[in-house]
Motif scaffolding. Sequence first.
Motif, PDB file in Angstrom:
ATOM      1  N   LEU A  43       1.407  12.697   0.965  1.00  0.00           N
ATOM      2  CA  LEU A  43      -0.170  11.537   0.749  1.00  0.00           C
ATOM      3  C   LEU A  43      -1.051  11.394   2.194  1.00  0.00           C
ATOM      4  CD1 LEU A  43       2.615   8.355   1.168  1.00  0.00           C
ATOM      5  CD2 LEU A  43       1.322   9.445  -1.232  1.00  0.00           C
ATOM      6  N   ARG A  44      -0.881  12.228   2.962  1.00  0.00           N
ATOM      7  CA  ARG A  44      -2.348  12.659   2.863  1.00  0.00           C
ATOM      8  C   ARG A  44      -3.096  13.759   2.801  1.00  0.00           C
ATOM      9  NH1 ARG A  44      -3.006  13.538   9.034  1.00  0.00           N
ATOM     10  NH2 ARG A  44      -4.327  12.882   8.577  1.00  0.00           N
ATOM     11  N   LEU A  45      -1.975  14.285   2.782  1.00  0.00           N
ATOM     12  CA  LEU A  45      -2.813  16.152   1.814  1.00  0.00           C
ATOM     13  C   LEU A  45      -3.067  15.424   0.612  1.00  0.00           C
ATOM     14  CD1 LEU A  45       0.124  18.467   2.426  1.00  0.00           C
ATOM     15  CD2 LEU A  45      -2.434  18.239   3.725  1.00  0.00           C
ATOM     16  N   ALA A  46      -2.523  14.613   0.166  1.00  0.00           N
ATOM     17  CA  ALA A  46      -3.376  14.295  -1.579  1.00  0.00           C
ATOM     18  C   ALA A  46      -4.308  13.738  -0.977  1.00  0.00           C
ATOM     19  CB  ALA A  46      -2.158  13.116  -2.364  1.00  0.00           C
ATOM     20  N   ILE A  76       0.778  -0.703   0.436  1.00  0.00           N
ATOM     21  CA  ILE A  76       0.100  -0.170   0.529  1.00  0.00           C
ATOM     22  C   ILE A  76       0.913   0.922  -0.190  1.00  0.00           C
ATOM     23  CG2 ILE A  76      -1.852   1.624   1.452  1.00  0.00           C
ATOM     24  CD1 ILE A  76      -3.048  -1.362   2.696  1.00  0.00           C
ATOM     25  N   LEU A  77       1.807   1.547   0.955  1.00  0.00           N
ATOM     26  CA  LEU A  77       2.926   2.130   1.309  1.00  0.00           C
ATOM     27  C   LEU A  77       3.693   2.932   0.055  1.00  0.00           C
ATOM     28  CD1 LEU A  77       4.220   2.523   4.782  1.00  0.00           C
ATOM     29  CD2 LEU A  77       2.939   4.451   3.575  1.00  0.00           C
ATOM     30  N   ARG A  78       3.951   1.351  -0.823  1.00  0.00           N
ATOM     31  CA  ARG A  78       4.509   1.647  -2.254  1.00  0.00           C
ATOM     32  C   ARG A  78       3.865   1.976  -3.223  1.00  0.00           C
ATOM     33  NH1 ARG A  78       6.932  -0.207  -7.262  1.00  0.00           N
ATOM     34  NH2 ARG A  78       8.996   0.271  -6.839  1.00  0.00           N
ATOM     35  N   SER A  79       2.799   1.663  -3.145  1.00  0.00           N
ATOM     36  CA  SER A  79       1.440   2.314  -3.967  1.00  0.00           C
ATOM     37  C   SER A  79       1.047   3.695  -4.308  1.00  0.00           C
ATOM     38  CB  SER A  79       0.557   1.563  -4.358  1.00  0.00           C
ATOM     39  OG  SER A  79      -0.489   1.986  -5.667  1.00  0.00           O
ATOM     40  N   LEU A  80       0.692   4.061  -3.209  1.00  0.00           N
ATOM     41  CA  LEU A  80       0.645   5.538  -2.636  1.00  0.00           C
ATOM     42  C   LEU A  80       1.638   6.217  -2.758  1.00  0.00           C
ATOM     43  CD1 LEU A  80      -1.771   5.061   0.678  1.00  0.00           C
ATOM     44  CD2 LEU A  80      -2.451   4.948  -1.751  1.00  0.00           C
ATOM     45  N   ALA A  81       3.095   5.971  -2.606  1.00  0.00           N
ATOM     46  CA  ALA A  81       4.131   6.744  -2.818  1.00  0.00           C
ATOM     47  C   ALA A  81       4.010   6.833  -4.849  1.00  0.00           C
ATOM     48  CB  ALA A  81       5.203   6.388  -2.373  1.00  0.00           C
ATOM     49  N   VAL A  82       4.070   5.685  -5.360  1.00  0.00           N
ATOM     50  CA  VAL A  82       4.342   5.987  -6.963  1.00  0.00           C
ATOM     51  C   VAL A  82       2.934   6.896  -7.573  1.00  0.00           C
ATOM     52  CG1 VAL A  82       4.192   4.668  -8.579  1.00  0.00           C
ATOM     53  CG2 VAL A  82       5.593   3.649  -6.887  1.00  0.00           C
ATOM     54  N   LEU A 122      10.538   7.061  -0.032  1.00  0.00           N
ATOM     55  CA  LEU A 122      10.012   6.070   0.745  1.00  0.00           C
ATOM     56  C   LEU A 122       9.871   4.646  -0.191  1.00  0.00           C
ATOM     57  CD1 LEU A 122       6.231   7.216   2.628  1.00  0.00           C
ATOM     58  CD2 LEU A 122       7.068   5.069   0.556  1.00  0.00           C
ATOM     59  N   VAL A 123       9.965   5.065  -0.986  1.00  0.00           N
ATOM     60  CA  VAL A 123      10.032   3.734  -2.773  1.00  0.00           C
ATOM     61  C   VAL A 123      11.182   2.992  -2.632  1.00  0.00           C
ATOM     62  CG1 VAL A 123       9.844   2.836  -4.218  1.00  0.00           C
ATOM     63  CG2 VAL A 123       7.972   5.098  -4.091  1.00  0.00           C
ATOM     64  N   ARG A 124      12.360   3.900  -2.039  1.00  0.00           N
ATOM     65  CA  ARG A 124      13.096   3.153  -1.972  1.00  0.00           C
ATOM     66  C   ARG A 124      14.141   1.924  -0.661  1.00  0.00           C
ATOM     67  NH1 ARG A 124      16.322   8.425  -4.508  1.00  0.00           N
ATOM     68  NH2 ARG A 124      16.297   7.465  -7.182  1.00  0.00           N
ATOM     69  N   ALA A 125      13.403   2.974   0.418  1.00  0.00           N
ATOM     70  CA  ALA A 125      13.448   2.136   1.561  1.00  0.00           C
ATOM     71  C   ALA A 125      13.024   1.062   1.832  1.00  0.00           C
ATOM     72  CB  ALA A 125      13.024   3.542   3.061  1.00  0.00           C
ATOM     73  N   LEU A 126      11.222   1.537   1.323  1.00  0.00           N
ATOM     74  CA  LEU A 126      10.721   0.260   0.928  1.00  0.00           C
ATOM     75  C   LEU A 126      10.772  -1.119  -0.330  1.00  0.00           C
ATOM     76  CD1 LEU A 126       6.865   1.720   0.615  1.00  0.00           C
ATOM     77  CD2 LEU A 126       7.789   0.679   2.547  1.00  0.00           C
ATOM     78  N   ASP A 127      11.579  -0.564  -0.775  1.00  0.00           N
ATOM     79  CA  ASP A 127      12.569  -1.609  -1.721  1.00  0.00           C
ATOM     80  C   ASP A 127      13.160  -2.894  -1.719  1.00  0.00           C
ATOM     81  OD1 ASP A 127       9.934  -0.786  -3.963  1.00  0.00           O
ATOM     82  OD2 ASP A 127      11.505   0.328  -4.695  1.00  0.00           O
ATOM     83  N   ALA A 128      14.006  -1.511  -0.377  1.00  0.00           N
ATOM     84  CA  ALA A 128      15.448  -2.361   0.147  1.00  0.00           C
ATOM     85  C   ALA A 128      14.897  -3.571   1.586  1.00  0.00           C
ATOM     86  CB  ALA A 128      16.302  -1.101   0.398  1.00  0.00           C
ATOM     87  N   MET A 160      -9.852   4.584   1.358  1.00  0.00           N
ATOM     88  CA  MET A 160      -8.762   5.788   0.539  1.00  0.00           C
ATOM     89  C   MET A 160      -8.792   5.673   1.989  1.00  0.00           C
ATOM     90  SD  MET A 160      -9.038   8.643  -2.353  1.00  0.00           S
ATOM     91  CE  MET A 160     -10.862   8.987  -1.667  1.00  0.00           C
ATOM     92  N   VAL A 161      -9.952   5.968   3.131  1.00  0.00           N
ATOM     93  CA  VAL A 161     -10.530   6.667   4.441  1.00  0.00           C
ATOM     94  C   VAL A 161      -9.454   6.247   5.345  1.00  0.00           C
ATOM     95  CG1 VAL A 161     -12.458   7.152   6.353  1.00  0.00           C
ATOM     96  CG2 VAL A 161     -12.470   7.602   3.693  1.00  0.00           C
ATOM     97  N   LEU A 162      -9.810   4.301   5.162  1.00  0.00           N
ATOM     98  CA  LEU A 162      -8.763   3.541   6.296  1.00  0.00           C
ATOM     99  C   LEU A 162      -7.356   3.695   5.523  1.00  0.00           C
ATOM    100  CD1 LEU A 162     -11.174   0.519   5.887  1.00  0.00           C
ATOM    101  CD2 LEU A 162     -10.656   1.728   7.176  1.00  0.00           C
ATOM    102  N   ALA A 163      -7.083   4.331   4.661  1.00  0.00           N
ATOM    103  CA  ALA A 163      -5.885   4.818   4.475  1.00  0.00           C
ATOM    104  C   ALA A 163      -5.428   6.106   5.042  1.00  0.00           C
ATOM    105  CB  ALA A 163      -5.220   5.012   2.557  1.00  0.00           C
ATOM    106  N   TYR A 164      -6.353   6.457   5.094  1.00  0.00           N
ATOM    107  CA  TYR A 164      -5.870   8.056   5.086  1.00  0.00           C
ATOM    108  C   TYR A 164      -5.744   7.805   6.517  1.00  0.00           C
ATOM    109  CZ  TYR A 164      -6.740  12.867   6.758  1.00  0.00           C
ATOM    110  OH  TYR A 164      -6.698  14.913   6.918  1.00  0.00           O
ATOM    111  N   PHE A 165      -6.561   7.646   7.749  1.00  0.00           N
ATOM    112  CA  PHE A 165      -6.262   7.645   9.003  1.00  0.00           C
ATOM    113  C   PHE A 165      -4.838   6.838   9.393  1.00  0.00           C
ATOM    114  CE2 PHE A 165     -10.326   8.754   8.759  1.00  0.00           C
ATOM    115  CZ  PHE A 165     -10.611  10.030  10.701  1.00  0.00           C
ATOM    116  N   TRP A 166      -4.654   5.514   8.369  1.00  0.00           N
ATOM    117  CA  TRP A 166      -3.492   4.364   8.691  1.00  0.00           C
ATOM    118  C   TRP A 166      -2.267   5.611   8.410  1.00  0.00           C
ATOM    119  CZ3 TRP A 166      -0.491   2.316   4.802  1.00  0.00           C
ATOM    120  CH2 TRP A 166       0.560   1.533   5.764  1.00  0.00           C
ATOM    121  N   LEU A 167      -2.686   6.301   7.059  1.00  0.00           N
ATOM    122  CA  LEU A 167      -1.099   7.219   7.588  1.00  0.00           C
ATOM    123  C   LEU A 167      -1.088   8.355   8.260  1.00  0.00           C
ATOM    124  CD1 LEU A 167      -1.480   7.544   3.076  1.00  0.00           C
ATOM    125  CD2 LEU A 167       0.387   6.630   4.797  1.00  0.00           C
ATOM    126  N   GLY A 168      -2.171   8.611   9.285  1.00  0.00           N
ATOM    127  CA  GLY A 168      -2.214   9.551  10.459  1.00  0.00           C
ATOM    128  C   GLY A 168      -1.061   8.939  11.006  1.00  0.00           C
TER     129      GLY A 168
END
Length: 195
Positions: free
Chosen positions: A144-147, A24-30, A111-117, A175-183
């Motif tokens: 990501l949260r602002l977006a 999820i994190l990687r997809s959102l960052a991309v 963020l993407v690089r750290a997740l890929d590593a 999207m709501v769940l992702a918003y709060f999880w990212l928070g």
Amino acid sequence: MTGQFEPLPGGGAAAPLDEVEISILRSLAVQLLELIGPGDEPAGGDDPLAALFAEGPSEPPSDPVLARLFPDAYGGPDLVPDDDVRAAAAEFRRYTENDLRARKREDALALVRALDALTAESGGAVLRLKPDECRQWLGALNDLRLAIGTRLEVSDEEDGGELLRLPDSDPRKPMVLAYFWLGGLQETLVEALTG
């Protein structure tokens, strides 16, 4: 979901992430990187001095998310801008947006690089961030949260709590769940760095 940051001895922070969270994190960052785009920056082979003085766009973005990520420096939601305010905002944007866009791209790429590593073991991994990586992660998580908040039409005056009461069948629910999880991730990262 497991992700909660804890402080590391000597600085930085760590969080266990399962495969779903990593994905999820990687997809959102991309997606954020795609939205931010390359900007109006000169090509890498151009004169570095010219790049330093390159002018960016003078008009605010039409996409509401980009307008939130790259707001006007002057004015505000309650101020009807006059010609002087619009001119000052355009001038400020022209000389700052390219740098801001580049920093946001660098944060999301970190963020993407750290997740890929990460090397996942038995369904998850522990993400370990150095202090400078934490700053980039905070920037990317905030963007990501602002977006997502902009797409969900969360205003500054509300906390978005009513969105949690949406039925599971509502297409905005993930999207709501992702918003709060990212928070939560952002909050625990700040606490890990300041605690």
